[in-house]
Scaffold this active site. Structure first.
Site, PDB file in Angstrom:
ATOM      1  CG  ASP B  11       6.624  83.067 -33.576  1.00  0.00           C
ATOM      2  OD1 ASP B  11       5.497  83.164 -33.962  1.00  0.00           O
ATOM      3  OD2 ASP B  11       7.276  82.508 -32.344  1.00  0.00           O
ATOM      4  CG  ASP B 130      -3.018  78.580 -28.322  1.00  0.00           C
ATOM      5  OD1 ASP B 130      -2.243  77.971 -29.257  1.00  0.00           O
ATOM      6  OD2 ASP B 130      -3.129  79.691 -28.242  1.00  0.00           O
TER       7      ASP B 130
END
Lengths: 204, 257
Positions: B11, B130
Site C-alpha cells: 500500500d 472484492d
C-alpha cells in the site's frame, strides 16, 4: 562492456513499455535515444523495437512514421521485444495484419486448453535450441517473464523455445536481427544479461 | 514450465509504503523504491502497488512514484488506485507500470475494461474483485472496499462479474476473498475453486495468506496461477525466500532467484 557506451535507438511504436525498456538499457550503461520517426534511427549502433499492445495499431503507427521501410533496411543489430518480435514476421493473426516481413513466418494465437491459460502470463523456462550470443552466460531453463497471447512458431529462426501448452519461439535470430517474446526488461538479472549480450553484438 | 507466482502487495501513499491497517493510523514502512527492491531481492515474482490515497482524493495513482519504481525495478509491477480512464492508465503505463488494476470504477462502468484492453492489450488489464459471502450463501462483490465507511454491497454475483470481466477483455483476475482477508488462516479455497471454474484467464488468490501451506493449497487445490501476500509479509511472519523454498520442496514449480 565496450569502453564507449553505445547509443541505442528505441523505436516508439506507441507501445506502453518503452519506459521500462529504456530504464533497463540505462541500467546497462547505454545511452538511449527515443526514435519517434525513421530519421532518428540514423547513427544508432543498436535498435530496439519494444512493444506492448496490439499488432494492428502498432503496425499502422510504424508505417505512418516511416519505420516499416527503415527497419527492413537497417544494418545494425535490431532487437524486437514481445510485440516488437512478433512484428518482425510477415503476418500476425492478431488483427489479421501484414507485419514487417523481416523474418519469414506468421504469428498465431496461443491456444488455451485445460490448465493452459491465455494470455501466457508469468515466469517460464526458456531452452536454447542452438548456441546464440543473446544467451551467453545463461543456463538452459532459466526463467524469463512472459505476458502475451500470440506467438511465433518454433521454426528455423528460433534460438530458444518455451512451452505453454505447446512449444513456441521464445527467441529468434537471423544474422543481426533478434527477437525475444519475453520481457528482458522485467526478467530480473537474467533479463538484464540478455540486454547486455545484445548490446555486445558488434554493429558491422 | 510456467511457474506459480507470488505477488507482494504494497500500500502506497505519497511515495511511501504504509502498513495495511485498513481503518486509521497508517504506519510508515519506508520509501516505495526501497521496499520494492527488498521484495524483489527476496524473490517476489511481481509487485502490486496500490495507491491508497488516490480514490479518497478523487485522483488516480501518482505517476511520480511509479516512474521512480520503474527506474529501479527489473521485475513486473502492477499499479492500482483510482484508475477510471484510458488516459490515466496510459500515464501510468508510460511511467513504467506493466499492468494496471481496476476495481470500483470497473464495477461502475464495466466498459472501462474493454476500453483498456483495446488500448493496451488484455495482458495489461487486471481486474480486482472484492468478494464476500452473503447471508443467503451467495458470493457478491463489494465496491469501494478500500474505505470501510464508503464500502457498498452490490447485487452483482462474484462469479458472474468474473465471467463478465473476462468477456470484456480482462487479462487477469485478482480475487480478494474478504471473509478470509487478514485472518492468516489460509485462502478461501471453496470460493477460489468456484472462481477457477469460470475463469480461463490467470487467477490470483488474495486474502488469508499466512503460511507456505496456504499458498500450496491455493495452487494445488484451487489451481490459482498466482497468490498475493500482503499483511503477513509486512509484519515479518512470512518470509518470501523461505516460502518459495518450501513451495519448491513440495514439488510446485516456482522461480528461485
Amino acid at each position: 562492456m565496450s569502453a564507449v557506451s553505445p547509443t541505442v535507438a528505441l523505436v516508439d511504436a506507441g507501445g506502453a513499455n518503452f519506459a521500462s525498456v529504456r530504464h533497463a538499457l540505462e541500467r546497462q550503461g547505454a545511452r538511449v535515444r527515443l526514435a519517434r520517426d525513421a530519421d532518428a534511427l540514423r547513427g544508432a549502433q543498436h535498435i530496439i523495437l519494444p512493444g506492448v499492445g496490439a499488432a494492428r495499431p502498432a503496425m499502422a503507427l510504424l508505417r505512418e512514421r516511416g519505420f516499416d521501410a527503415a527497419l527492413r533496411a537497417v544494418e545494425v543489430p535490431l532487437l524486437g521485444i514481445c510485440l516488437g518480435m512478433q512484428l518482425l514476421f510477415e503476418h500476425s493473426a492478431e488483427g489479421d495484419v501484414q507485419a514487417l516481413g523481416i523474418l519469414p513466418g506468421r504469428v498465431e494465437a496461443l491456444p488455451a486448453s485445460a490448465g493452459v491459460r491465455v494470455p501466457h502470463m508469468g515466469w517460464n523456462s526458456i531452452w536454447p535450441t542452438r548456441p546464440a550470443p543473446l544467451f551467453e552466460g545463461l543456463p538452459a531453463g532459466v526463467a524469463m517473464y512472459f505476458v502475451h497471447g500470440f506467438a511465433a512458431a518454433h521454426d528455423e529462426a528460433c534460438i530458444a523455445r518455451c512451452v505453454h501448452g505447446r512449444p513456441f519461439a521464445a527467441a529468434v535470430q537471423r544474422d543481426q536481427v533478434f527477437g525475444v517474446q519475453f520481457h528482458p526488461e522485467r526478467s530480473g538479472a537474467a533479463g538484464a544479461r540478455v540486454l547486455a549480450n545484445f548490446l555486445r553484438v558488434a554493429p558491422p | 514450465m510456467l511457474t506459480r507466482r507470488i505477488l507482494a502487495c504494497l500500500d502506497v501513499r505519497d511515495g511511501r509504503v504504509v502498513k495495511g491497517v485498513r481503518f486509521a493510523g497508517h504506519r510508515d514502512m519506508g520509501d516505495v523504491v526501497d521496499l520494492a527492491r527488498r521484495h524483489r531481492d527476496a524473490g517476489a515474482d511481481e509487485l502490486v502497488l496500490y495507491d491508497i490515497a488516490a480514490s479518497p482524493r478523487g485522483t488516480c495513482a501518482d505517476p511520480a512514484w511509479v516512474a521512480r519504481v520503474a527506474r529501479a525495478i527489473d521485475i513486473p509491477f502492477c499499479v492500482a488506485g483510482g484508475i477510471r480512464t484510458v488516459a490515466q492508465a496510459r500515464t501510468l503505463l508510460n511511467a513504467g507500470a506493466d499492468k494496471v488494476s481496476v476495481n470500483t470504477p470497473a464495477l461502475e462502468r464495466p466498459a472501462l475494461i474493454g476500453e483498456l484492453a483495446e488500448a493496451f492489450g488484455s495482458q495489461c488489464v487486471v481486474v480486482g474483485v472484492d468478494s464476500r459471502r452473503d447471508a443467503d450463501g451467495e458470493w457478491r462483490v463489494r465496491s469501494h472496499a478500500g474505505d470501510p465507511a464508503a464500502m457498498r454491497a452490490l447485487p452483482r454475483r462474484t462469479l458472474d462479474w468474473i465471467a463478465e470481466a473476462q468477456a470484456l477483455g480482462a487479462g487477469e483476475i485478482v480475487l480478494n476473498c474478504m471473509d478470509s482477508d487478514g485472518t492468516r488462516d489460509g485462502f478461501d479455497l471453496v470460493q477460489l475453486r468456484a472462481a477457477r471454474a469460470v475463469c480461463a484467464i490467470p487467477l490470483v488468490a488474495s486474502g488469508g495468506a499466512g503460511r507456505a501451506a496456504h499458498f500450496a493449497a491455493a495452487f494445488r487445490d484451487a489451481d490459482a496461477d498466482a497468490a498475493l501476500a500482503a499483511g503477513a509479509l509486512h509484519d515479518g511472519s512470512l518470509d518470501l525466500r523461505e516460502l518459495k523454498r518450501a513451495l519448491a520442496e513440495s514439488g510446485l514449480p516456482v522461480r528461485l532467484s
